[in-house]
Design a protein around this motif. Structure first.
Motif, PDB file in Angstrom:
ATOM      1  N   ILE A   1      12.394  15.148  10.998  1.00 36.89           N
ATOM      2  CA  ILE A   1      12.444  16.502  11.566  1.00 36.89           C
ATOM      3  C   ILE A   1      11.229  16.582  12.424  1.00 36.89           C
ATOM      4  CG2 ILE A   1      13.413  17.663   9.581  1.00 36.89           C
ATOM      5  CD1 ILE A   1      10.391  18.552   9.053  1.00 36.89           C
ATOM      6  N   LYS A   2      11.251  17.559  13.454  1.00 34.31           N
ATOM      7  CA  LYS A   2      10.288  17.835  14.386  1.00 34.31           C
ATOM      8  C   LYS A   2       9.364  18.645  13.614  1.00 34.31           C
ATOM      9  CE  LYS A   2      11.516  16.363  18.756  1.00 34.31           C
ATOM     10  NZ  LYS A   2      10.773  15.705  19.511  1.00 34.31           N
ATOM     11  N   PRO A   3       7.989  18.805  13.732  1.00 30.42           N
ATOM     12  CA  PRO A   3       7.096  19.849  13.105  1.00 30.42           C
ATOM     13  C   PRO A   3       7.590  21.066  13.124  1.00 30.42           C
ATOM     14  CG  PRO A   3       6.023  18.109  14.454  1.00 30.42           C
ATOM     15  CD  PRO A   3       7.358  17.905  14.707  1.00 30.42           C
ATOM     16  N   THR A   4       8.086  21.587  14.205  1.00 28.16           N
ATOM     17  CA  THR A   4       8.448  23.000  14.245  1.00 28.16           C
ATOM     18  C   THR A   4       9.804  23.208  13.492  1.00 28.16           C
ATOM     19  OG1 THR A   4       9.625  22.184  16.613  1.00 28.16           O
ATOM     20  CG2 THR A   4       7.857  23.394  16.780  1.00 28.16           C
ATOM     21  N   GLN A   5      10.550  22.422  13.144  1.00 25.96           N
ATOM     22  CA  GLN A   5      11.645  22.559  12.069  1.00 25.96           C
ATOM     23  C   GLN A   5      11.223  22.793  10.985  1.00 25.96           C
ATOM     24  OE1 GLN A   5      13.670  18.881  13.594  1.00 25.96           O
ATOM     25  NE2 GLN A   5      15.388  20.101  14.039  1.00 25.96           N
ATOM     26  N   CYS A   6      10.036  22.466  10.511  1.00 24.60           N
ATOM     27  CA  CYS A   6       9.486  22.833   9.148  1.00 24.60           C
ATOM     28  C   CYS A   6       9.239  24.260   8.862  1.00 24.60           C
ATOM     29  CB  CYS A   6       8.173  22.088   8.773  1.00 24.60           C
ATOM     30  SG  CYS A   6       7.346  22.504   7.448  1.00 24.60           S
ATOM     31  N   PRO A   7      10.066  24.956   7.640  1.00 25.30           N
ATOM     32  CA  PRO A   7       9.806  26.257   7.550  1.00 25.30           C
ATOM     33  C   PRO A   7       8.461  26.769   7.316  1.00 25.30           C
ATOM     34  CG  PRO A   7      10.541  25.226   5.534  1.00 25.30           C
ATOM     35  CD  PRO A   7      10.673  23.958   6.522  1.00 25.30           C
ATOM     36  N   HIS A   8       7.256  25.833   7.060  1.00 23.75           N
ATOM     37  CA  HIS A   8       6.043  26.504   6.878  1.00 23.75           C
ATOM     38  C   HIS A   8       5.242  26.623   8.290  1.00 23.75           C
ATOM     39  CE1 HIS A   8       6.932  26.074   2.794  1.00 23.75           C
ATOM     40  NE2 HIS A   8       7.115  24.584   2.786  1.00 23.75           N
ATOM     41  N   PHE A   9       5.727  25.513   9.024  1.00 22.38           N
ATOM     42  CA  PHE A   9       4.928  25.276  10.357  1.00 22.38           C
ATOM     43  C   PHE A   9       4.641  26.553  11.040  1.00 22.38           C
ATOM     44  CE2 PHE A   9       4.876  24.845  15.041  1.00 22.38           C
ATOM     45  CZ  PHE A   9       3.955  23.825  15.194  1.00 22.38           C
ATOM     46  N   GLY A  10       3.561  26.942  11.335  1.00 26.77           N
ATOM     47  CA  GLY A  10       2.757  28.203  12.062  1.00 26.77           C
ATOM     48  C   GLY A  10       2.876  29.493  11.117  1.00 26.77           C
ATOM     49  N   ASN A  11       3.497  29.322   9.826  1.00 31.09           N
ATOM     50  CA  ASN A  11       3.543  30.396   8.880  1.00 31.09           C
ATOM     51  C   ASN A  11       2.622  30.151   7.872  1.00 31.09           C
ATOM     52  OD1 ASN A  11       5.772  31.778  10.135  1.00 31.09           O
ATOM     53  ND2 ASN A  11       6.941  30.068   9.474  1.00 31.09           N
ATOM     54  N   ALA A  12       2.921  29.297   6.869  1.00 32.65           N
ATOM     55  CA  ALA A  12       2.106  29.283   5.559  1.00 32.65           C
ATOM     56  C   ALA A  12       0.908  27.860   6.000  1.00 32.65           C
ATOM     57  CB  ALA A  12       2.703  28.615   4.337  1.00 32.65           C
TER      58      ALA A  12
ATOM     59  N   ARG B   1       0.860  -1.254  -0.174  1.00 31.34           N
ATOM     60  CA  ARG B   1      -0.041   0.056  -0.001  1.00 31.34           C
ATOM     61  C   ARG B   1       0.713   1.245  -0.015  1.00 31.34           C
ATOM     62  NH1 ARG B   1      -4.630   1.210  -0.210  1.00 31.34           N
ATOM     63  NH2 ARG B   1      -5.452  -0.898   0.175  1.00 31.34           N
ATOM     64  N   ASP B   2       0.586   2.331  -0.492  1.00 32.38           N
ATOM     65  CA  ASP B   2       1.017   3.641  -0.788  1.00 32.38           C
ATOM     66  C   ASP B   2       0.674   4.409   0.604  1.00 32.38           C
ATOM     67  OD1 ASP B   2       2.459   3.509  -3.148  1.00 32.38           O
ATOM     68  OD2 ASP B   2       0.659   4.397  -4.231  1.00 32.38           O
ATOM     69  N   TRP B   3       1.837   4.573   1.214  1.00 34.34           N
ATOM     70  CA  TRP B   3       1.488   5.716   2.337  1.00 34.34           C
ATOM     71  C   TRP B   3       2.115   7.111   2.116  1.00 34.34           C
ATOM     72  CZ3 TRP B   3       2.216   3.858   8.021  1.00 34.34           C
ATOM     73  CH2 TRP B   3       1.656   2.707   8.129  1.00 34.34           C
ATOM     74  N   ARG B   4       1.222   7.984   2.524  1.00 36.07           N
ATOM     75  CA  ARG B   4       1.639   9.384   2.312  1.00 36.07           C
ATOM     76  C   ARG B   4       2.835   9.498   3.076  1.00 36.07           C
ATOM     77  NH1 ARG B   4      -3.083  14.046   2.196  1.00 36.07           N
ATOM     78  NH2 ARG B   4      -1.809  15.759   1.149  1.00 36.07           N
ATOM     79  N   GLY B   5       3.820  10.092   2.734  1.00 33.99           N
ATOM     80  CA  GLY B   5       5.225  10.327   3.249  1.00 33.99           C
ATOM     81  C   GLY B   5       6.073   9.169   3.374  1.00 33.99           C
ATOM     82  N   PHE B   6       5.703   8.104   3.097  1.00 34.13           N
ATOM     83  CA  PHE B   6       6.540   7.165   2.682  1.00 34.13           C
ATOM     84  C   PHE B   6       6.778   6.460   1.418  1.00 34.13           C
ATOM     85  CE2 PHE B   6       5.749   7.148   7.148  1.00 34.13           C
ATOM     86  CZ  PHE B   6       6.627   6.556   8.007  1.00 34.13           C
TER      87      PHE B   6
ATOM     88  N   SER C   1       5.554  16.592   5.423  1.00 35.63           N
ATOM     89  CA  SER C   1       5.097  15.634   6.171  1.00 35.63           C
ATOM     90  C   SER C   1       5.874  14.347   6.183  1.00 35.63           C
ATOM     91  CB  SER C   1       3.731  15.262   5.878  1.00 35.63           C
ATOM     92  OG  SER C   1       3.345  15.023   4.647  1.00 35.63           O
ATOM     93  N   SER C   2       6.548  14.184   5.080  1.00 37.75           N
ATOM     94  CA  SER C   2       7.117  12.825   5.039  1.00 37.75           C
ATOM     95  C   SER C   2       8.390  12.652   5.926  1.00 37.75           C
ATOM     96  CB  SER C   2       7.605  12.415   3.620  1.00 37.75           C
ATOM     97  OG  SER C   2       8.574  13.526   3.244  1.00 37.75           O
ATOM     98  N   GLN C   3       8.922  14.010   6.065  1.00 45.72           N
ATOM     99  CA  GLN C   3      10.103  13.753   7.183  1.00 45.72           C
ATOM    100  C   GLN C   3       9.449  13.941   8.565  1.00 45.72           C
ATOM    101  OE1 GLN C   3      13.359  16.762   6.047  1.00 45.72           O
ATOM    102  NE2 GLN C   3      12.325  16.725   3.757  1.00 45.72           N
ATOM    103  N   VAL C   4       8.507  14.449   8.832  1.00 44.90           N
ATOM    104  CA  VAL C   4       7.757  14.679  10.082  1.00 44.90           C
ATOM    105  C   VAL C   4       7.451  13.110  10.484  1.00 44.90           C
ATOM    106  CG1 VAL C   4       5.925  15.465  11.535  1.00 44.90           C
ATOM    107  CG2 VAL C   4       7.124  16.779   9.959  1.00 44.90           C
ATOM    108  N   LEU C   5       6.616  12.422   9.573  1.00 43.22           N
ATOM    109  CA  LEU C   5       6.061  11.185   9.934  1.00 43.22           C
ATOM    110  C   LEU C   5       7.108  10.245  10.052  1.00 43.22           C
ATOM    111  CD1 LEU C   5       2.963  11.348   7.468  1.00 43.22           C
ATOM    112  CD2 LEU C   5       3.060  11.375   9.973  1.00 43.22           C
ATOM    113  N   SER C   6       8.279  10.310   9.497  1.00 44.10           N
ATOM    114  CA  SER C   6       9.193   9.313   9.537  1.00 44.10           C
ATOM    115  C   SER C   6      10.495   9.718  10.879  1.00 44.10           C
ATOM    116  CB  SER C   6      10.169   9.154   8.166  1.00 44.10           C
ATOM    117  OG  SER C   6      10.595  10.273   7.998  1.00 44.10           O
ATOM    118  N   GLY C   7       9.883  10.860  11.364  1.00 45.18           N
ATOM    119  CA  GLY C   7      10.826  11.281  12.743  1.00 45.18           C
ATOM    120  C   GLY C   7      12.045  12.142  12.212  1.00 45.18           C
TER     121      GLY C   7
END
Lengths: 358, 365
Positions: free
Chosen positions: B324-335, B272-277, B316-322
């Motif tokens: 990066i932390k969500p807060t390390q995403c440049p879009h987090f809390g911005n876009a 099965r296809d997994w989003r992010g994986f 999300s692929s990097q978040v879901l696989s651990g």
């Protein structure tokens, strides 16, 4: 003398029209509409005040005396589904909701208008129950329904019945209320356990089969608001009924308007076991769940004991309790001390809270 | 409240926090697999309390987060077909596909119905004989038994207008994929308690032997989570690795045999296809041939796959696989915020990004 022969008139083959449900013609201004107003609506709403039906029957604007001091006006529309739920129905809700808006703004409710939008085909049995509930609720609140309007729309255009009520009240002169009067150190209290209405309606609508079914807290707050205001005077700073968006929505609005941060302690928030259980099950935070007979108040710290004594002496607010305080502005508008002693921001939900799936 | 309050007892929680701090001689990297665990860890401030001795990476166990964009697009397409009603759990309705969500489609006139149980979708089909009712079946081994039961029930009723769009995923293959990743940092797993309540945990034995990592079956309340972390840290400190069960009130080694049998009757394991994986071997379930008349993928014409425009921005692929932390995403809390999410983890009540936004970011703003 013989009695004259009785002349037997043939009976009319067309029976008089007795509908068992609302037809489009009931909204079209003719005989059926007048019949609906005269036989159904006027008797129900004049329960508390027989004079109040006159302007509705005669399609006139209502006239009332100008009073000294300030008047206040508010309007709200009611579209709840299902129409009847444990603890209330759309009729009483439409009265209490608007009365409560007046009450928490510091007014004594006086008059209501009643706008009905009916779906073609609505059984009269249902309409009768709702009208009767409106009449009883208005009497309970001591308000007169002084003007109204009724429309009937084709089937499918509305969901059975929508109600609008506008309320007019007279401002009490014992101190203005509002978020502008919040002070650092004020105590925040709720008038009773939270989350009942939202969970009761959700459980009824989705037939969740919770036993016993949770009951709505739908109730008039004019008396408890007035008693609290009378007892505290200027030590009462703000009141708000915690309807859509629950206690969280009230506190976020207060924070934004007053530039304070509001601090809550989770361990102090009153929640009945059945409501808490349902929230745990559905993944909902009771702070976001709607209430219809519960208000939040901010009072001066010196007035806390008086406030609780007054509220706890009234049935509708017998479980009133302090849940937090007004504090200096921090980065988050509302923060909660969770059970492990850690302070967390309380976010505003995006849209309706949707239950989690596993 | 019984069965809840004793697992949120503040004094016991603080004792467990102290125990973890005393036990750890270095900062260990643990993955909490399930999104429900992620939210509890953040909601109760456990992650912050343990910051010095445990790094918590939040795993892929948010079912709507890993549902593939293509599957969501297909559901959106179905909802706009005449005489088709798409039903799903509330969480799923807000998750964007390549362009929009089921709620957006509903606003444009598509027929989308939120249900609380797959059985409600069967009822919906029964009550709308002139429509085809598609249940969008998402979730891990926890929700699969309920959707399998719905298929059996629909079969029993002889419904010919009920369809299931199956995107069920299996958690163990995803854990294997994580361990095989060259960028993996996970040293121990807090296995998802609710999944194990269905599957049991016998199947983790081979995983633990192969990858030499501790796996601790863990619940969702603060005390459950802290006990799971104590166990994982003790194993790591002693250099051992085994499967242990810290959620004994819900989970037995063999799991729920009835539920497993129902799933086995209706579904078979599939890639099965997994989003992010991407595609994960044996990473999901599909309907068996006996139920193919309910299979939305077989009964409706397929659609062309959309180029994924907005998903490119989402990390999300990097978040879901651990990674990066969500807060390390440049879009987090911005876009990207819960009001205008770029990806599923910011939407779902179990998504890691939403958890960080709710419980940490607002405070640090």
């Amino acid at each position: 003398m013989m009695p004259p022969d009785r002349i037997e008139f043939p009976t009319c083959p067309v029976a008089s029209v007795q509908h068992d449900r609302v037809m489009l013609a009931h909204g079209e201004g003719g005989r059926l509409m007048r019949q609906l107003l005269r036989e159904k609506i006027a008797p129900a709403i004049s329960l508390g005040n027989p004079a109040s039906s006159t302007s509705i029957l005669e399609n006139e604007a209502a006239t009332f005396p100008v009073l000294d001091g300030e008047m206040t006006i508010t309007t709200d529309s009611y579209v709840v589904s299902p129409l009847f739920f444990p603890g209330g129905d759309i009729g009483s809700l439409a009265v209490f909701g608007t009365v409560n808006d007046l009450a928490v703004s510091g007014a004594d409710p006086l008059w209501l208008t009643l706008g009905l939008i009916l779906e073609e085909g609505l059984p009269f049995e249902v309409l009768d129950r709702i009208l009767s509930s409106i009449g009883i609720a208005a009497k309970q609140c001591g308000v007169s329904i002084v003007a109204g309007d009724t429309k009937v729309v084709p089937k499918g255009v509305v969901d059975k019945i929508f109600i609008n009520t506008t309320g007019v009240g007279r401002m009490r002169d014992n101190g203005s209320l509002g978020s502008h009067r919040l002070h650092e150190g004020d105590a925040i209290l709720v008038s009773g356990p939270i989350g009942h209405h939202g969970i009761a309606v959700l459980a009824a609508r989705e037939q969740l089969g919770l036993t016993p079914p949770p009951r709505s807290d739908s109730a008039p707050l004019h008396e408890s608001c007035r008693c609290l205001h009378d007892a505290l005077g200027r030590d009462l700073h703000a009141m708000r009924d915690a309807t859509r968006g629950g206690v969280s929505a009230v506190l976020h609005e207060w924070s934004e308007a007053s530039s304070h941060t509001l601090k809550l302690r989770e361990s102090l928030i009153p929640i009945a076991p059945d409501i808490r259980g349902a929230c745990e099950l559905l993944g909902l935070d009771p702070l976001y769940v709607a209430n219809e007979g519960t208000f939040v108040a901010a009072v001066a710290p010196s007035a806390v004991a008086r406030a609780l004594k007054v509220l706890q002496g009234l049935d509708v607010s017998r479980n009133a309790t302090i849940i937090g305080e007004v504090a200096k502005k921090q980065s988050a508008p509302v923060i909660v001390e969770r059970l492990l002693g850690i302070w967390q921001p309380l976010d505003e939900p995006s849209g309706a809270p949707l239950p989690r799936i596993c | 409240m019984k069965f809840v309050d004793e697992f949120r007892e503040p004094e016991l929680a603080l004792r467990l926090v102290a125990q973890i701090r005393e036990t750890a001689t270095r900062r260990w990297v643990l993955m909490d697999v399930c999104g429900g665990q992620t939210h509890s860890l953040l909601r109760y401030g456990i992650e912050l309390a343990l910051e010095e001795c445990v790094e918590l990476i939040h795993g892929p166990g948010c079912p709507v987060c890993v549902t593939s964009c293509e599957s969501i697009d297909f559901a959106l397409h179905l909802a706009m077909l005449p005489n088709v009603i798409v039903a799903s759990f509330g969480d799923m309705l807000r998750v964007p596909g390549s362009r929009e969500s089921l709620l957006d489609v509903r606003a444009r006139g598509g027929r989308v119905q939120m249900v609380y149980s797959p059985m409600d979708a069967v009822e919906l089909a029964k009550n709308h004989p002139n429509c085809k009712v598609v249940f969008f079946a998402v979730g891990f081994e926890t929700t699969a038994p309920a959707t399998a039961l719905a298929a059996l029930h629909a079969e029993q009723l002889g419904l010919d207008n009920f369809r299931i769009l199956v995107t069920h995923v299996r958690v163990l293959p995803a854990m294997e994929a994580l361990m095989l990743s060259p960028v993996n940092r996970v040293q121990a797993f807090l296995a998802a308690g609710h999944v194990c309540a269905v599957t049991g945990f016998a199947e983790y034995d081979a995983f633990v032997d192969r990858f030499r990592v501790p796996v601790v079956v863990t619940g969702f309340e603060p005390i459950d989570l802290l006990q799971g972390i104590v166990d994982a840290v003790q194993q790591l400190e002693s250099g051992s690795h085994s499967v242990s069960n810290c959620y004994t009130r819900s989970v037995g080694r063999q799991g729920n045999i009835n539920a497993q049998n129902i799933v086995e009757t209706v579904y078979e394991v599939a890639d099965r296809d997994w989003r992010g994986f991407g595609s994960i071997q044996k990473g999901g379930l599909r309907l068996r041939n006996r139920f193919e008349r309910f299979d939305a993928e077989k009964r409706f014409e397929p659609i062309a796959v959309n180029p994924i425009a907005s998903a490119n921005a989402c990390l999300s692929s990097q978040v879901l696989s651990g990674q990066i932390k969500p807060t390390q995403c440049p879009h987090f809390g911005n876009a990207c915020t819960p009001d205008s999410p770029l990806g599923a983890p910011m939407v779902s009540s179990e998504g890691a990004c939403a958890a960080y936004f709710r419980y940490q970011w607002l405070q640090s703003k």
